[in-house]
Design a protein around this motif. Structure first.
Motif, PDB file in Angstrom:
ATOM      1  N   VAL A  27      96.495  -9.390  -4.219  1.00 27.29           N
ATOM      2  CA  VAL A  27      97.198  -8.125  -4.016  1.00 27.29           C
ATOM      3  C   VAL A  27      98.173  -8.248  -2.838  1.00 27.29           C
ATOM      4  O   VAL A  27      99.121  -7.491  -2.714  1.00 27.29           O
ATOM      5  CB  VAL A  27      96.146  -7.011  -3.771  1.00 27.29           C
ATOM      6  N   VAL A  28      97.913  -9.215  -1.952  1.00 34.79           N
ATOM      7  CA  VAL A  28      98.751  -9.415  -0.768  1.00 34.79           C
ATOM      8  C   VAL A  28      99.507 -10.729  -0.920  1.00 34.79           C
ATOM      9  O   VAL A  28      98.938 -11.737  -1.339  1.00 34.79           O
ATOM     10  CB  VAL A  28      97.867  -9.468   0.497  1.00 34.79           C
ATOM     11  N   GLU A  29     100.809 -10.691  -0.611  1.00 34.15           N
ATOM     12  CA  GLU A  29     101.639 -11.899  -0.715  1.00 34.15           C
ATOM     13  C   GLU A  29     102.526 -11.978   0.528  1.00 34.15           C
ATOM     14  O   GLU A  29     102.750 -10.966   1.209  1.00 34.15           O
ATOM     15  CB  GLU A  29     102.558 -11.806  -1.951  1.00 34.15           C
ATOM     16  N   GLU A  46     110.134   0.971   0.429  1.00 33.01           N
ATOM     17  CA  GLU A  46     108.845   1.339  -0.158  1.00 33.01           C
ATOM     18  C   GLU A  46     107.702   0.357   0.063  1.00 33.01           C
ATOM     19  O   GLU A  46     106.596   0.596  -0.393  1.00 33.01           O
ATOM     20  CB  GLU A  46     109.039   1.561  -1.670  1.00 33.01           C
ATOM     21  N   MET A  47     107.947  -0.754   0.741  1.00 33.33           N
ATOM     22  CA  MET A  47     106.881  -1.754   0.811  1.00 33.33           C
ATOM     23  C   MET A  47     105.894  -1.461   1.944  1.00 33.33           C
ATOM     24  O   MET A  47     106.273  -1.001   3.011  1.00 33.33           O
ATOM     25  CB  MET A  47     107.475  -3.150   0.987  1.00 33.33           C
ATOM     26  N   TYR A  48     104.642  -1.755   1.685  1.00 38.45           N
ATOM     27  CA  TYR A  48     103.611  -1.721   2.724  1.00 38.45           C
ATOM     28  C   TYR A  48     103.547  -3.103   3.334  1.00 38.45           C
ATOM     29  O   TYR A  48     102.952  -4.016   2.774  1.00 38.45           O
ATOM     30  CB  TYR A  48     102.261  -1.361   2.118  1.00 38.45           C
ATOM     31  N   LEU A  63     103.062  -9.977   5.849  1.00 34.48           N
ATOM     32  CA  LEU A  63     102.458  -9.868   4.511  1.00 34.48           C
ATOM     33  C   LEU A  63     102.795  -8.505   3.923  1.00 34.48           C
ATOM     34  O   LEU A  63     103.071  -7.553   4.650  1.00 34.48           O
ATOM     35  CB  LEU A  63     100.938 -10.009   4.618  1.00 34.48           C
ATOM     36  N   THR A  64     102.763  -8.442   2.596  1.00 39.27           N
ATOM     37  CA  THR A  64     103.089  -7.179   1.917  1.00 39.27           C
ATOM     38  C   THR A  64     102.123  -6.941   0.764  1.00 39.27           C
ATOM     39  O   THR A  64     101.794  -7.874   0.020  1.00 39.27           O
ATOM     40  CB  THR A  64     104.549  -7.222   1.408  1.00 39.27           C
ATOM     41  N   LEU A  65     101.679  -5.689   0.631  1.00 41.43           N
ATOM     42  CA  LEU A  65     100.886  -5.305  -0.548  1.00 41.43           C
ATOM     43  C   LEU A  65     101.836  -5.308  -1.732  1.00 41.43           C
ATOM     44  O   LEU A  65     102.893  -4.662  -1.679  1.00 41.43           O
ATOM     45  CB  LEU A  65     100.325  -3.898  -0.369  1.00 41.43           C
ATOM     46  N   PRO A  74      96.224  -2.973  -9.344  1.00 41.90           N
ATOM     47  CA  PRO A  74      96.918  -2.000  -8.507  1.00 41.90           C
ATOM     48  C   PRO A  74      98.174  -2.558  -7.854  1.00 41.90           C
ATOM     49  O   PRO A  74      98.221  -3.744  -7.511  1.00 41.90           O
ATOM     50  CB  PRO A  74      95.872  -1.652  -7.438  1.00 41.90           C
ATOM     51  N   MET A  75      99.186  -1.712  -7.725  1.00 41.56           N
ATOM     52  CA  MET A  75     100.446  -2.034  -7.051  1.00 41.56           C
ATOM     53  C   MET A  75     100.673  -0.942  -6.000  1.00 41.56           C
ATOM     54  O   MET A  75     100.107   0.154  -6.112  1.00 41.56           O
ATOM     55  CB  MET A  75     101.620  -2.014  -8.047  1.00 41.56           C
ATOM     56  N   TYR A  76     101.533  -1.233  -5.037  1.00 43.76           N
ATOM     57  CA  TYR A  76     101.694  -0.319  -3.894  1.00 43.76           C
ATOM     58  C   TYR A  76     103.163  -0.080  -3.572  1.00 43.76           C
ATOM     59  O   TYR A  76     103.895  -1.034  -3.329  1.00 43.76           O
ATOM     60  CB  TYR A  76     100.993  -0.912  -2.666  1.00 43.76           C
ATOM     61  N   ARG A  77     103.577   1.183  -3.624  1.00 46.64           N
ATOM     62  CA  ARG A  77     104.938   1.526  -3.213  1.00 46.64           C
ATOM     63  C   ARG A  77     104.872   2.825  -2.423  1.00 46.64           C
ATOM     64  O   ARG A  77     104.271   3.798  -2.886  1.00 46.64           O
ATOM     65  CB  ARG A  77     105.855   1.728  -4.442  1.00 46.64           C
ATOM     66  N   ARG A  78     105.552   2.836  -1.278  1.00 43.24           N
ATOM     67  CA  ARG A  78     105.503   4.043  -0.458  1.00 43.24           C
ATOM     68  C   ARG A  78     106.584   5.005  -0.932  1.00 43.24           C
ATOM     69  O   ARG A  78     107.581   5.215  -0.266  1.00 43.24           O
ATOM     70  CB  ARG A  78     105.647   3.700   1.019  1.00 43.24           C
TER      71      ARG A  78
END
Ligand code: HAM
Length: 423
Positions: free
Chosen positions: A44-46, A65-67, A77-79, A110-114
């Motif tokens: 999930v983290v890259e 939008e990235m965490y 690192l980014t989710l 799951p994916m993550y965007r703010r």
């Protein structure tokens, strides 16, 4: 003390909602596996630069939008905001081309965007995705779009629009970019501040802008399909022929650009019409990204994929398609003497493949039957003192309000027979 709440835009999926999720996940797996896809699971983290390099610096995702965080080893690192970048990274890292010239991979997670949360748009959301590496198309493009339609319709979501476009290859895009900038330049002052910046950095993104003034100006923009080079045109026409052959419904959407920079040639989306999703009605989107594998260090590899938003599909499901996940039987006991016999009876039913709920605290028969109602059990198997002496129990059909005595040894067969009788 105030209870801790989940992060805004990141939701719990409660047991009462899970049947719909399982249905969509199971159908997705079953469908894509029939088309020869195999699952891949990535972290999930890259590293942050994976997304910057693949999705593009001047995109909403990367800009806003990235965490992103720095871990204790000082690495940024980014989710993951989407799946494709990670899958391509894995394809390159594990030389995915060495097993077979064409790889068909699928993923879900799951994916993550703010983003600003609203119905159908969340900060943690789930995608179901597929990627094909090593096939330049256009037949595989058509097969993939058709598979996506089969998946959505197979779930009972009938009112959809399938939008298809081509962005052309890098050459076409460069030519189109010039034409677009030439047209937009005189309107620079009327564009929103974001689009003024986009005009210099990434003019195609202006076609995606939601600000009314920008939309009005963009409506007069040239159409990329008019700028396709010869090979791009042949690819586009091949795609349309194949879709026609398959009988896949679609509309040409010349202004469809999508928010990620890696796309080349084929682009597509499936939109849900007239349902509850409102503005967030894109069920799935995808396209070809022929340059990305090489961009991330692999050999030149034509590639195509799509991802669907699991929450959006769940929100669009007709209620009748969602299976009933209530237990079939609630096993009740009438008191301390029969409690252990009831425990064994429940296991016997479960071994026979029947789902059973039971309140092992005992309690009054009335409260146990209330629970049967609450969980939606179809039958109650009541293990009472008197019947137990004969090796029997009462099987009550809670829907029909009938009951009869059955031998405990035959309870599973009796439940099955009652269910069979209704088919
Ligand atoms: P995307 O259009 O950014 O494409 O996302 C695909 C789908 O994910 C959308 O159509 C939508 O259903 C869902 N989705 C996106 N953002 C949200 C959100 N904030 N909340 C809920 N659902 C959301 C991609 O991600 C590409 N990787 C697709 C692809 C695969 N292209 C080639 N291969």
């Amino acid at each position: 003390m105030d209870p801790v709440r989940s992060v805004k835009g990141m939701n719990d999926v409660l047991p009462a909602e899970i049947a719909a999720w399982h249905l969509v996940e199971d159908r997705f797996r079953a469908t894509v596996e029939r088309y020869g896809y195999r699952e891949i699971r990535c972290p999930v983290v890259e590293p942050t630069n994976l997304f910057v390099r693949s999705i593009g610096e001047a995109t909403d995702i990367v800009e806003k939008e990235m965490y992103t965080f720095v871990d204790k080893g000082e690495q940024s690192l980014t989710l993951r905001p989407e799946g494709t970048a990670s899958i391509v990274r894995a394809y390159v890292q594990h030389a995915g081309w060495s097993d077979a010239p064409v790889a068909r991979w699928y993923y879900l997670g799951p994916m993550y965007r703010r983003e600003r949360p609203q119905k159908g748009r969340y900060r943690q959301f789930y995608q179901l995705g597929v990627e094909v590496f090593g096939d330049p198309g256009p037949l595989v493009d058509a097969e993939m779009i058709d598979m996506a339609v089969e998946l959505v319709r197979g779930l009972g979501i009938e009112r959809v629009a399938v939008a298809v476009n081509s962005l052309g290859s890098a050459d076409t895009r460069a030519r189109y970019r010039d034409a677009l900038v030439a047209m937009l330049q005189p309107h620079r002052a009327a564009l929103c501040p974001d689009c003024q910046r986009r005009l210099d950095q990434n003019p195609l993104r202006i076609l995606d802008c939601k600000v009314p003034g920008c939309r009005e100006i963009a409506a007069g923009a040239p159409v990329i399909l008019d700028h396709l080079g010869e090979e791009d045109r042949a690819h586009w026409e091949g795609l349309r022929r194949a879709l026609d052959t398959l009988g896949t419904p679609y509309e040409v959407a010349p202004r469809l650009v999508r928010g990620l920079d890696y796309y080349r040639r084929t682009l597509f989306e499936i939109l849900e019409l007239g349902g509850e999703l409102g503005a967030q009605n894109t069920l799935l989107g995808g396209g070809r990204y022929d340059g990305l594998v090489a961009e991330l260090g692999g050999p030149p590899t034509p590639s195509i994929g799509f991802a669907a938003g699991l929450e959006r599909i769940v929100l669009s499901l007709p209620a009748a398609t969602v299976p009933n996940d209530a237990p079939t039987v609630l096993v009740a006991s009438t008191g301390p003497v029969t409690q252990e016999a009831a425990l064994t009876a429940a296991r016997t039913l479960r071994r026979a493949g029947i789902s059973v709920d039971q309140d092992l605290r005992g309690g009054s028969l009335k409260s146990q039957l209330r629970r049967a109602d609450k969980v939606g059990a179809r039958f109650a198997l009541i293990v009472g003192d008197e019947e137990l002496g004969r090796g029997a129990a009462v099987l009550r059909d809670l829907a029909k309000q009938t009951q009869r005595e059955v031998a405990l040894a035959d309870a599973a067969a009796s439940v099955r027979a009652a269910l069979e009788g209704e088919r």
